[in-house]
Design a protein around this motif. Structure first.
Motif, PDB file in Angstrom:
ATOM      1  N   HIS A 133     -49.172  -0.134   5.306  1.00  0.00           N
ATOM      2  CA  HIS A 133     -49.815  -0.036   3.996  1.00  0.00           C
ATOM      3  C   HIS A 133     -50.144  -1.466   3.563  1.00  0.00           C
ATOM      4  CE1 HIS A 133     -48.715   4.198   3.702  1.00  0.00           C
ATOM      5  NE2 HIS A 133     -47.473   3.873   4.038  1.00  0.00           N
ATOM      6  N   VAL A 134     -51.248  -1.990   4.058  1.00  0.00           N
ATOM      7  CA  VAL A 134     -51.534  -3.409   3.906  1.00  0.00           C
ATOM      8  C   VAL A 134     -51.891  -3.779   2.474  1.00  0.00           C
ATOM      9  CG1 VAL A 134     -52.147  -3.800   6.302  1.00  0.00           C
ATOM     10  CG2 VAL A 134     -53.881  -2.961   4.729  1.00  0.00           C
ATOM     11  N   ILE A 135     -52.657  -2.947   1.810  1.00  0.00           N
ATOM     12  CA  ILE A 135     -52.964  -3.118   0.397  1.00  0.00           C
ATOM     13  C   ILE A 135     -52.854  -1.750  -0.241  1.00  0.00           C
ATOM     14  CG2 ILE A 135     -54.429  -5.162   0.685  1.00  0.00           C
ATOM     15  CD1 ILE A 135     -56.861  -3.377   0.549  1.00  0.00           C
ATOM     16  N   PRO A 136     -52.765  -1.674  -1.556  1.00  0.00           N
ATOM     17  CA  PRO A 136     -52.492  -0.379  -2.186  1.00  0.00           C
ATOM     18  C   PRO A 136     -53.456   0.736  -1.814  1.00  0.00           C
ATOM     19  CG  PRO A 136     -52.148  -2.133  -3.769  1.00  0.00           C
ATOM     20  CD  PRO A 136     -52.706  -2.774  -2.541  1.00  0.00           C
ATOM     21  N   ILE A 137     -54.711   0.412  -1.570  1.00  0.00           N
ATOM     22  CA  ILE A 137     -55.675   1.492  -1.317  1.00  0.00           C
ATOM     23  C   ILE A 137     -55.979   1.675   0.163  1.00  0.00           C
ATOM     24  CG2 ILE A 137     -56.760   1.185  -3.568  1.00  0.00           C
ATOM     25  CD1 ILE A 137     -59.089  -0.207  -2.083  1.00  0.00           C
ATOM     26  N   LEU A 138     -55.339   0.915   1.028  1.00  0.00           N
ATOM     27  CA  LEU A 138     -55.689   0.943   2.446  1.00  0.00           C
ATOM     28  C   LEU A 138     -54.444   1.042   3.320  1.00  0.00           C
ATOM     29  CD1 LEU A 138     -57.799   0.646   4.750  1.00  0.00           C
ATOM     30  CD2 LEU A 138     -57.458  -1.838   4.578  1.00  0.00           C
ATOM     31  N   THR A 139     -54.466   1.999   4.240  1.00  0.00           N
ATOM     32  CA  THR A 139     -53.416   2.146   5.244  1.00  0.00           C
ATOM     33  C   THR A 139     -54.049   2.021   6.622  1.00  0.00           C
ATOM     34  OG1 THR A 139     -52.181   3.663   3.816  1.00  0.00           O
ATOM     35  CG2 THR A 139     -51.574   3.604   6.132  1.00  0.00           C
ATOM     36  N   LEU A 140     -53.450   1.175   7.466  1.00  0.00           N
ATOM     37  CA  LEU A 140     -53.959   0.947   8.811  1.00  0.00           C
ATOM     38  C   LEU A 140     -52.990   1.526   9.834  1.00  0.00           C
ATOM     39  CD1 LEU A 140     -55.239  -2.736   8.588  1.00  0.00           C
ATOM     40  CD2 LEU A 140     -56.552  -0.617   8.305  1.00  0.00           C
ATOM     41  N   TYR A 141     -53.566   2.026  10.932  1.00  0.00           N
ATOM     42  CA  TYR A 141     -52.777   2.600  12.015  1.00  0.00           C
ATOM     43  C   TYR A 141     -53.263   2.011  13.339  1.00  0.00           C
ATOM     44  CZ  TYR A 141     -52.022   6.248   8.457  1.00  0.00           C
ATOM     45  OH  TYR A 141     -51.726   6.927   7.303  1.00  0.00           O
ATOM     46  N   ASN A 142     -52.322   1.787  14.245  1.00  0.00           N
ATOM     47  CA  ASN A 142     -52.692   1.458  15.612  1.00  0.00           C
ATOM     48  C   ASN A 142     -51.762   2.199  16.550  1.00  0.00           C
ATOM     49  OD1 ASN A 142     -54.537  -0.550  17.228  1.00  0.00           O
ATOM     50  ND2 ASN A 142     -52.549  -0.531  18.263  1.00  0.00           N
ATOM     51  N   ASP A 143     -52.354   3.083  17.343  1.00  0.00           N
ATOM     52  CA  ASP A 143     -51.599   3.900  18.287  1.00  0.00           C
ATOM     53  C   ASP A 143     -52.031   3.533  19.698  1.00  0.00           C
ATOM     54  OD1 ASP A 143     -50.575   5.258  16.053  1.00  0.00           O
ATOM     55  OD2 ASP A 143     -52.235   6.692  16.075  1.00  0.00           O
ATOM     56  N   MET A 144     -51.063   3.212  20.541  1.00  0.00           N
ATOM     57  CA  MET A 144     -51.368   2.814  21.916  1.00  0.00           C
ATOM     58  C   MET A 144     -50.452   3.564  22.878  1.00  0.00           C
ATOM     59  SD  MET A 144     -51.300  -0.953  23.762  1.00  0.00           S
ATOM     60  CE  MET A 144     -52.910  -1.431  23.146  1.00  0.00           C
ATOM     61  N   ARG A 145     -51.014   3.940  24.020  1.00  0.00           N
ATOM     62  CA  ARG A 145     -50.222   4.618  25.048  1.00  0.00           C
ATOM     63  C   ARG A 145     -50.647   4.166  26.429  1.00  0.00           C
ATOM     64  NH1 ARG A 145     -50.274  10.608  24.312  1.00  0.00           N
ATOM     65  NH2 ARG A 145     -48.412  10.097  23.111  1.00  0.00           N
ATOM     66  N   GLY A 146     -49.665   4.011  27.302  1.00  0.00           N
ATOM     67  CA  GLY A 146     -49.902   3.813  28.720  1.00  0.00           C
ATOM     68  C   GLY A 146     -49.173   4.887  29.494  1.00  0.00           C
ATOM     69  N   GLY A 147     -49.807   5.404  30.537  1.00  0.00           N
ATOM     70  CA  GLY A 147     -49.196   6.478  31.305  1.00  0.00           C
ATOM     71  C   GLY A 147     -49.371   6.279  32.795  1.00  0.00           C
ATOM     72  N   ILE A 148     -48.368   6.684  33.549  1.00  0.00           N
ATOM     73  CA  ILE A 148     -48.421   6.666  35.011  1.00  0.00           C
ATOM     74  C   ILE A 148     -47.994   8.045  35.489  1.00  0.00           C
ATOM     75  CG2 ILE A 148     -47.518   5.639  37.131  1.00  0.00           C
ATOM     76  CD1 ILE A 148     -46.988   3.089  35.596  1.00  0.00           C
ATOM     77  N   PHE A 149     -48.808   8.639  36.359  1.00  0.00           N
ATOM     78  CA  PHE A 149     -48.558   9.999  36.819  1.00  0.00           C
ATOM     79  C   PHE A 149     -48.641  10.042  38.352  1.00  0.00           C
ATOM     80  CE2 PHE A 149     -51.017   9.892  32.887  1.00  0.00           C
ATOM     81  CZ  PHE A 149     -50.132  10.485  31.997  1.00  0.00           C
ATOM     82  N   HIS A 150     -47.627  10.612  38.972  1.00  0.00           N
ATOM     83  CA  HIS A 150     -47.604  10.785  40.420  1.00  0.00           C
ATOM     84  C   HIS A 150     -47.396  12.263  40.731  1.00  0.00           C
ATOM     85  CE1 HIS A 150     -47.435   6.467  41.155  1.00  0.00           C
ATOM     86  NE2 HIS A 150     -46.475   6.383  40.253  1.00  0.00           N
TER      87      HIS A 150
END
Length: 828
Positions: A362-379
């Motif tokens: 919640h960086v400023i009262p009217i603004l919320t920022l999100y950052n979602d990151m994923r790494g995956g390895i499948f065998h």
């Protein structure tokens, strides 16, 4: 050479103790503003007290989206004050304390930052499978959870190479690329266990503006269990029919006033009641840690691992009785439902790892920022036998592939079965092109989604603006193996898994035994990769307190490559294909919200699916012909209403929709080729749902869907003009109810049961093969010794009906037979 694999014995081996379990539902409470009536508060206390003994009784929750719905109080305070999330907003649209049943799906979050509201205030039909429902049904996989959602169909692996794992269709349209976890795409091809699930949301209809390319029929979003403040410990053990043993554990530990750690895990070993030789031995673990709980900046780090060793089940073939134009499963003519047509080489071993980080600020009262990151390895190592029971024309490729010492017993399987000597019928295990052949698959992927949600005013108009970018990259590498000879046919009535003299080797040993795919050839290695870069933006504007309009779009550039190399390159040169697609997908919604618990909406949205999206979960995603094919495009028109009644104890939805799809993508059942056709399809209909606490101690969850699925233009010879879209029933319904007797008394008991019904469906676009209706009755009974210990018994398919779960155009997989599962759990 690889030695033949021996099937594991069906002993009642003790399962690996699990480490995961469902968490207790945690109520989020906020202060009441405006003129919250004493009636609401009294109703909250009454309902909570009446259902508290039921493992997740009524909870006081926050209508977190009320501030954006246009609901106003009688006397507004100052214009801008911090709300419960620390965001400045008009206090007239602030929170209202409500009493929500844990079974009320409307008050569940969708589970991703780009859709910040609950199901109640999202202008699209959304089916949510809540935690309490999964607990009562003792759900153990994503497939079992989705049985509660109408319009969901499971399909089995297809063609050369074959694909199993979770292969779902939504409203009849493929969604194998549309499974998400906390809003991030899960690229893996595996059967997902539910040990780490909090709840599951199914967003119906095209949603490319939110998710990117794909989502023709909709998207499946899994919301996982994450750390919370306070300590909680839970473990359970299940055992029962089919040598079923399962253990789970769920530990949440608060470390500081804003840091918590959680560990869930599972060990599972089971056979399948009603199917010979089918088993799954799997385990999983999912630790996570959260920083900044209750603070303006928070971060959740999650790791997930699941390992599974199972036998793939391609089911039983469809046969055509002489004089009848409609094919039906061979089990409808008396063949045993337990028959399995695989060999000792068949196996599906997968190992899946994902690490996810989610930042909220919640960086400023009217603004919320999100950052979602994923790494995956499948065998994965996959080997399956694809049965075929046909009457083939002499000289065809399929006919020749079924030769056994110069004879063709399996090529005449269908006619032999309906002859005077049905025991002579031999079923092929090579598929139509000599496959599928075993392969080893290694994938890795990475995705980052950055988004922001801004709430502000311009003059008299309120806005909620959501924007950001999404970058994802996925790569797939496969090495094919080959058999030294054809897998011989086996008896249709009494199959055997043993194939004397069969040898499996690598592709360099038997390069000419590899499957010959049109446009690809007989190739040893197949490599694919895809990069998607997307930007999205939407704005919801309140014209009045009750009326708002939301419009948005997403721009995507999808760039993919596919190569097939190795083998006999002199005879079959290496091939390299590529596809570059730029797409724009818009959406527009109109919402009328006279009260925070009532919304009427209209939604129009579009989605696109490039043919090359099927990088990790299609055996042949591209060839010379289709690499330049236009993407599949679909459009949704939907009008609906959502109402959360009796202080949020009951949620009700109704939606009328029309879904049009052009340039339909189809999968060839013989070769596994993905190809774009000029077919046009339309599915339209009505979907209804009701869920919640009907009376004190009485919970109910029910859905109904009425569909009119039509092929409006048959652009290929394999489709029927005016026919019914494959896999889509005209009618489908689910129901589950439970009642707690004498709560908080030593003789307490909870009894429950439910019905799953799906009308018969066509298995192909030509409407020449059909699977009968599915009807399944399930039940449960449980008892609590105190606030900590619970015992339960679940019964599945009580009348032992022959149902069919996974479907494909020329075969179906019988569902589980009558079975019972005992469960004991402890919670502290």
């Amino acid at each position: 050479m690889l030695p033949p694999r021996r099937l594991r014995p069906f002993s009642a081996a003790t399962a690996t103790l699990a480490l995961a379990c469902s968490s207790a539902a945690h109520a989020a409470t906020t202060s009441t503003t405006g003129n919250a009536s004493a009636t609401v508060l009294a109703g909250a206390a009454s309902t909570a007290a009446s259902t508290s003994g039921q493992g997740g009784g009524a909870t006081t929750t926050t209508a977190a989206t009320a501030r954006t719905t246009g609901t106003s109080t009688t006397t507004p305070p100052a214009d801008m004050q911090p709300d419960a999330d620390g965001v400045l907003s008009d206090h007239r649209y602030d929170h209202t304390t409500v009493t929500a049943s844990p079974m009320n799906a409307l008050r569940q979050s969708v589970g991703l930052s780009r859709m910040p509201h609950d199901a109640m205030h999202t202008p699209q039909n959304i089916n949510v499978v809540p935690q309490v429902l999964m607990q009562q049904q003792n759900v153990k996989s994503l497939d079992e959870a989705l049985k509660n959602v109408p319009g969901i169909t499971a399909s089995v692996g297809e063609g050369e190479g074959g694909m199993a794992g979770d292969q779902f269709l939504i409203r009849g349209f493929q969604s194998q690329n549309d499974i998400y976890e906390n809003g991030l795409r899960d690229f893996g091809v595996y059967t997902r266990d539910s040990f780490d699930y909090d709840h599951v949301s199914v967003i119906k209809g095209p949603s490319s503006e939110v998710f990117g390319n794909g989502t023709t029929g909709g998207a499946i979003n899994i919301v996982t269990k994450t750390p919370h403040l306070g300590n909680a410990y839970q473990a359970n053990f299940s055992g029962g029919s089919g040598s079923y043993y399962r253990g789970t554990l769920d530990i949440n530990q608060q470390l500081t006033d804003s840091i918590a750690f959680r560990l869930t895990g599972m060990g599972n070993e089971n056979n399948v009641v009603g199917r010979d030789y089918i088993y799954s031995h799997r385990w999983g673990i999912a630790p996570s840690i959260a920083f900044g709980l209750g603070k303006k900046v928070s971060f959740v780090l999650e790791y997930f691992h699941q390992n599974d060793n199972r036998i793939p089940d391609y089911g039983v073939p469809v046969v055509y009785k002489p004089g009848q134009a409609i094919g039906r499963p061979v089990t409808e003519y008396g063949v045993r439902r337990t028959n399995w047509y695989g060999t000792t080489y068949d196996q599906d071993n997968s190992s899946d790892d994902m690490i996810t980080g989610r930042l909220t600020a919640h960086v400023i009262p009217i603004l919320t920022l999100y950052n979602d990151m994923r790494g995956g390895i499948f065998h994965r190592y996959f080997s399956a036998s694809q049965e075929a029971c046909s009457s083939m024309a002499a000289g065809t490729a399929a006919y020749n592939n079924n030769l056994i010492n110069g004879s063709v017993p399996s090529a005449t399987c269908n006619s032999d079965f309906f002859s005077a000597n049905p025991a002579s019928a031999q079923v092929a295990r090579n598929g139509g092109v000599g496959g599928p052949e075993p392969y080893r698959q290694s994938d890795w992927s990475i995705q980052d989604v950055f988004s922001g949600v801004a709430r502000f005013k311009t003059g008299r108009f309120r806005h909620e603006v959501i924007g950001g970018f999404d970058i994802e990259y996925v790569t797939d590498h496969r090495q094919n193996y080959a058999y030294g000879s054809n897998r011989t046919s086996t008896s249709l009535l009494n199959p055997s898994m043993y194939v004397p003299g069969l040898v499996l080797g690598n592709c360099n040993q038997y390069p000419d035994r590899l499957v010959n795919i049109s446009g690809v050839g007989k190739k040893c290695y197949k490599d694919s990769d895809a990069l998607d870069v997307g930007f999205f933006l939407s704005d919801q504007v309140w014209l009045t307190d009750s009326l708002s309009i939301k419009a948005g779009f997403r721009w995507d550039n999808w760039n993919s490559h596919y190569s097939a190399t190795g083998g006999n390159t002199a005879k079959y040169p290496d091939v390299h294909y590529g596809q570059d697609e730029t797409t724009i997908n818009p959406s527009v919604s109109v919402m009328y919200t006279p009260r925070s618990n009532l919304m009427v909406y209209f939604n129009w949205s579009q989605s696109t699916t490039p043919l090359s999206m099927y990088v990790t979960n299609s055996s042949e995603p591209m060839n010379a012909k289709n690499q330049s094919a236009a993407p599949e495009r679909s459009s949704l028109y939907e009008i609906g209403a959502k109402y959360s009644a009796f202080h949020d104890r009951i949620g009700m939805t109704a939606a009328l929709f029309r879904l049009d799809k052009s340039n339909s993508i189809q999968t060839d059942p013989t070769t596994g080729d993905i190809s774009a056709t000029s077919d046009q399809e339309r599915n339209q209909g009505l979907e209804l749902s009701i869920s919640g606490t009907l009376l004190p101690n009485w919970m109910f969850y029910g859905t109904y869907a009425l569909y009119d699925p039509t092929i409006t233009k048959a652009g290929s010879t394999s489709s029927k003009q005016g026919g019914q879209i494959q896999y889509v029933p005209h009618n489908q319904a689910t129901a589950w109810t439970s009642y707690e007797i004498a709560p908080r008394r030593p003789w307490n008991m909870t009894v429950g049961g439910g019905l799953t019904w799906r009308q018969g469906v066509w298995l192909d676009q030509a409407n020449t093969a059909r699977a009968p209706a599915t009807v399944e009755f399930d039940a449960m009974v449980s008892h609590r010794f105190n606030n900590h210990w619970r015992v339960a018994m679940n019964a599945y398919n009580l009348d032992n009906r022959l149902n069919y779960g996974s479907l494909f155009s020329n075969r179906v997989t019988p569902s589980i037979g009558r079975s019972f599962l005992f469960n004991v759990s402890a919670q502290y």
